[in-house]
Design a protein around this motif. Sequence first.
Motif, mmCIF file in Angstrom:
data_model
loop_
_atom_site.group_PDB
_atom_site.id
_atom_site.type_symbol
_atom_site.label_atom_id
_atom_site.label_comp_id
_atom_site.label_asym_id
_atom_site.label_seq_id
_atom_site.Cartn_x
_atom_site.Cartn_y
_atom_site.Cartn_z
ATOM 1 N N LEU A 263 7.615 -6.543 -8.074
ATOM 2 C CA LEU A 263 6.461 -7.682 -7.993
ATOM 3 C C LEU A 263 6.179 -7.772 -9.581
ATOM 4 C CD1 LEU A 263 4.546 -6.914 -4.832
ATOM 5 C CD2 LEU A 263 6.052 -8.922 -5.247
ATOM 6 N N HIS A 264 5.292 -8.666 -9.641
ATOM 7 C CA HIS A 264 4.429 -8.583 -11.007
ATOM 8 C C HIS A 264 3.144 -7.607 -10.690
ATOM 9 C CE1 HIS A 264 1.686 -9.807 -14.206
ATOM 10 N NE2 HIS A 264 2.800 -10.284 -14.879
ATOM 11 N N PRO A 265 2.979 -6.838 -11.539
ATOM 12 C CA PRO A 265 1.567 -6.107 -11.314
ATOM 13 C C PRO A 265 0.393 -6.730 -11.053
ATOM 14 C CG PRO A 265 2.764 -5.427 -13.524
ATOM 15 C CD PRO A 265 3.357 -6.588 -13.045
ATOM 16 N N ASN A 266 0.138 -7.974 -11.556
ATOM 17 C CA ASN A 266 -1.007 -8.908 -11.120
ATOM 18 C C ASN A 266 -0.954 -9.271 -9.526
ATOM 19 O OD1 ASN A 266 -2.475 -8.531 -13.510
ATOM 20 N ND2 ASN A 266 -1.472 -10.519 -14.332
ATOM 21 N N THR A 267 0.284 -9.518 -9.067
ATOM 22 C CA THR A 267 0.478 -9.786 -7.606
ATOM 23 C C THR A 267 0.273 -8.718 -6.826
ATOM 24 O OG1 THR A 267 2.393 -11.296 -8.269
ATOM 25 C CG2 THR A 267 2.153 -10.478 -5.873
ATOM 26 N N LEU A 268 0.513 -7.462 -7.269
ATOM 27 C CA LEU A 268 0.152 -6.235 -6.519
ATOM 28 C C LEU A 268 -1.305 -6.105 -6.732
ATOM 29 C CD1 LEU A 268 0.832 -3.626 -4.784
ATOM 30 C CD2 LEU A 268 1.260 -2.647 -7.021
ATOM 31 N N ARG A 269 -2.057 -6.245 -7.828
ATOM 32 C CA ARG A 269 -3.324 -6.081 -7.676
ATOM 33 C C ARG A 269 -3.998 -6.825 -6.777
ATOM 34 N NH1 ARG A 269 -2.081 -5.644 -13.451
ATOM 35 N NH2 ARG A 269 -2.408 -3.466 -14.089
ATOM 36 N N TYR A 270 -3.697 -8.258 -6.860
ATOM 37 C CA TYR A 270 -4.184 -9.137 -5.730
ATOM 38 C C TYR A 270 -4.111 -8.763 -4.229
ATOM 39 C CZ TYR A 270 -4.313 -13.345 -2.796
ATOM 40 O OH TYR A 270 -4.701 -14.308 -2.028
ATOM 41 N N GLY B 177 -12.148 -4.388 4.411
ATOM 42 C CA GLY B 177 -13.264 -3.736 4.059
ATOM 43 C C GLY B 177 -12.707 -2.246 3.710
ATOM 44 N N VAL B 178 -11.408 -2.038 3.405
ATOM 45 C CA VAL B 178 -10.933 -0.935 3.025
ATOM 46 C C VAL B 178 -10.958 -0.746 1.629
ATOM 47 C CG1 VAL B 178 -8.717 0.364 3.095
ATOM 48 C CG2 VAL B 178 -9.249 -1.050 4.939
ATOM 49 N N ASP B 179 -12.005 0.443 1.352
ATOM 50 C CA ASP B 179 -12.151 0.790 -0.108
ATOM 51 C C ASP B 179 -10.904 1.800 -0.582
ATOM 52 O OD1 ASP B 179 -12.845 1.657 -2.733
ATOM 53 O OD2 ASP B 179 -14.633 2.379 -2.157
ATOM 54 N N ILE B 180 -9.926 1.602 -1.256
ATOM 55 C CA ILE B 180 -8.839 2.483 -1.746
ATOM 56 C C ILE B 180 -9.206 3.448 -2.477
ATOM 57 C CG2 ILE B 180 -6.510 2.339 -2.465
ATOM 58 C CD1 ILE B 180 -6.027 -0.254 -1.799
ATOM 59 N N ASP B 181 -10.258 3.260 -3.381
ATOM 60 C CA ASP B 181 -10.797 4.240 -4.016
ATOM 61 C C ASP B 181 -11.588 5.304 -3.729
ATOM 62 O OD1 ASP B 181 -9.825 2.889 -6.435
ATOM 63 O OD2 ASP B 181 -11.617 1.394 -6.688
ATOM 64 N N LEU C 202 0.834 -1.154 -0.071
ATOM 65 C CA LEU C 202 -0.211 0.024 -0.027
ATOM 66 C C LEU C 202 0.857 1.325 -0.123
ATOM 67 C CD1 LEU C 202 -2.688 -1.067 2.542
ATOM 68 C CD2 LEU C 202 -3.110 -0.523 0.173
ATOM 69 N N ALA C 203 1.962 1.151 0.715
ATOM 70 C CA ALA C 203 2.927 2.475 0.728
ATOM 71 C C ALA C 203 3.518 2.602 -0.551
ATOM 72 C CB ALA C 203 3.906 2.297 1.850
ATOM 73 N N ALA C 204 3.971 1.723 -1.239
ATOM 74 C CA ALA C 204 4.288 1.979 -2.711
ATOM 75 C C ALA C 204 3.267 2.469 -3.615
ATOM 76 C CB ALA C 204 5.059 0.605 -3.219
ATOM 77 N N TYR C 205 2.086 1.764 -3.396
ATOM 78 C CA TYR C 205 0.876 2.095 -4.167
ATOM 79 C C TYR C 205 0.769 3.588 -4.165
ATOM 80 C CZ TYR C 205 -3.884 2.047 -6.231
ATOM 81 O OH TYR C 205 -4.965 2.387 -6.972
ATOM 82 N N LEU C 206 0.483 4.099 -2.892
ATOM 83 C CA LEU C 206 0.099 5.591 -2.661
ATOM 84 C C LEU C 206 1.233 6.494 -2.924
ATOM 85 C CD1 LEU C 206 -1.538 4.761 0.794
ATOM 86 C CD2 LEU C 206 -2.678 5.335 -1.485
ATOM 87 N N ASP C 207 2.696 5.808 -2.903
ATOM 88 C CA ASP C 207 3.698 6.842 -2.859
ATOM 89 C C ASP C 207 3.830 7.251 -4.481
ATOM 90 O OD1 ASP C 207 5.754 8.134 -1.762
ATOM 91 O OD2 ASP C 207 7.206 6.793 -2.297
ATOM 92 N N VAL C 208 3.255 6.367 -5.312
ATOM 93 C CA VAL C 208 3.445 6.821 -6.897
ATOM 94 C C VAL C 208 1.916 7.114 -7.409
ATOM 95 C CG1 VAL C 208 5.424 5.368 -7.280
ATOM 96 C CG2 VAL C 208 3.115 4.270 -7.519
ATOM 97 N N SER C 209 1.040 7.523 -6.417
ATOM 98 C CA SER C 209 -0.312 8.044 -6.969
ATOM 99 C C SER C 209 -1.003 7.096 -7.787
ATOM 100 C CB SER C 209 -0.153 9.440 -7.766
ATOM 101 O OG SER C 209 0.817 10.330 -7.314
ATOM 102 N N GLY C 210 -0.927 5.847 -7.052
ATOM 103 C CA GLY C 210 -1.833 4.618 -7.459
ATOM 104 C C GLY C 210 -1.457 4.128 -8.970
ATOM 105 N N ASP C 211 -0.337 4.280 -9.347
ATOM 106 C CA ASP C 211 0.213 3.584 -10.628
ATOM 107 C C ASP C 211 0.768 2.276 -10.268
ATOM 108 O OD1 ASP C 211 1.883 2.794 -12.994
ATOM 109 O OD2 ASP C 211 2.437 5.051 -13.362
ATOM 110 N N VAL C 212 -0.078 1.313 -10.627
ATOM 111 C CA VAL C 212 0.174 -0.004 -10.312
ATOM 112 C C VAL C 212 1.533 -0.476 -10.857
ATOM 113 C CG1 VAL C 212 -0.568 -2.456 -10.422
ATOM 114 C CG2 VAL C 212 -2.094 -0.738 -9.942
ATOM 115 N N ALA C 213 1.942 -0.073 -12.280
ATOM 116 C CA ALA C 213 3.080 -0.692 -12.753
ATOM 117 C C ALA C 213 4.150 -0.045 -11.974
ATOM 118 C CB ALA C 213 2.985 -0.325 -14.223
ATOM 119 N N ARG C 214 4.173 1.220 -11.711
ATOM 120 C CA ARG C 214 5.428 1.757 -11.023
ATOM 121 C C ARG C 214 5.723 1.227 -9.671
ATOM 122 N NH1 ARG C 214 4.939 8.035 -10.737
ATOM 123 N NH2 ARG C 214 6.996 7.717 -9.621
#
Length: 552
Positions: A508-515, A525-529, A489-501
Amino acid sequence: MTTEPSRDVPVRGSTLRDILAFADSGTVRLLLAPAGQDVAVRGVVFGDEEGTHSAEACAVLAVGPPVSSAEAVAPVREAAARGAGAVVLRETEGMPPAPEVLAAAEESGLALLTRAAWADWTDTAALLRSALSYSGTERAEEPPEEPDGTAGGLSALASAIAEYTGGAITIEDTRFRVLAHSATRPEADGVRRSTILGGRVPEWRVAELRRSGILHALWTSRDVIHRPAHGDSPERLIIAVRSGPEVLGSIWVAADGRSLSPQAPDALRRAAEVAAPHLVRHRLRESAAVRRHDHALRGLLHGRGDQRTHAWSLGLSPDAPCAVLVVERADGARPATDRTLDVLALQAASYRSTVLVLRERDRLLILLPVGDARDRDVVRMARELDALAVSLPGGVPVRVGAGSVVASALGAAASCEEAVLVARVLRERESRGRAEGEPRCATAAEAGPSLDVLRVLDAVRPLWEAGSGPVHDLVRTDLAAGGELVRSLAAYLDVSGDVARAAQRLVLHPNTLRYRLRRARERFGVDIDDPDTRLLLTLAVRLTAGTFSAES
């Protein structure tokens, strides 16, 4: 920590009156002496191991409760039962002695002294033992002291070095103040004359030595440094005077109108060894002033006590603009950082005579009065210290944070607080993997909005720690299991939600992060959106950043 009375301290001539006459720096103060001040004192012992050693006619250092506490009655009575002649308790600033303690000392006939709040027990013991040694032997065996307290032997040593080297001598402390010098010949160059007349090396000369690298060599070398003649400046030999790894001062030999002896380097090496105990003694005599200085500087930088009084005692004009820099050891730095910080402290002090340096456990706090250059002075010193740290033999990296220039020394605490925050910004950038290629020093302006972010995080931390809900459950549960999801989550939020970066950063593989992100929604029950949830998650991962690394 109890010790036997020093065997080399004689009984003859050593009295309480002698101690008080020697220890005139305010480190110890007499409260009462029921038997008078001419009682014999034959040694100094610590009193924290009851009855293990004899304390007959000794000064007992009671390291327990302060003199303001009624609990100090017990160590006073214990010292009296062991035959002590005096007991020393520590003061509490602004607090009077407890009446019960005064009564116990009066009843037992024991002299009661106090140790100043700004002093410590190690220096107090050394001061008292020096007083006993001085009163018992030194008056009969050594030359009398000069008015400034420097041993007469140091001036005699300077004259002897001059004879063996064929040059003119100055012996200086680490702040380039002249402690002793040999006779000055008519041919002496202008630098030597102004140094001796002013009692210290001129600031412009110290700046020149710093720029040329001579000071760098002096602080790090254990051998004689040779400086060839240049223009009006004659040939010079220099050596640092050391006690183990600690630099105590230096000896300078100038060829004033004549050639130096071929044996001068050897003579200078021997002289540095002979000078060391003299400079140790000089430093001991100054230790009380240093403690008072550090006490005032610490109060000024941390906003404790009367700021105007602190500034006055440090010789600072309350109207002089200044800034504070903090130099701290980098995470994971080797023990050599202690040596690096020592050298950086010397370098900072040589920058300008008005610079004040406070050494704390893992960092330096530097108060820099600024002139017309203002911000440029601060940037220049920060970069100079950063570069010097890694250039030293075995040097290790440090972080240098510089606070903003404040209009008065009375605002130094605000600049110090900001400098500490700047160092935290640098530390967090390193931990989040964003420091590659970036400098290890920064000013408040260069830290940018990260400073305000840290202030916000500090303000909301109590609210976060007392809160509850899905985000709290996610963070606490996942950190207890190793923090994999929180790191993601820290990495995801740090790049403004860019899954690939984010996936690339986490390797990681992007699909692993999406999982993993789906797990946050499905399990907790945490809605990241959701914008509010995303803001709370951002705060949460930043507040728990010390528990994990986005790179791990």
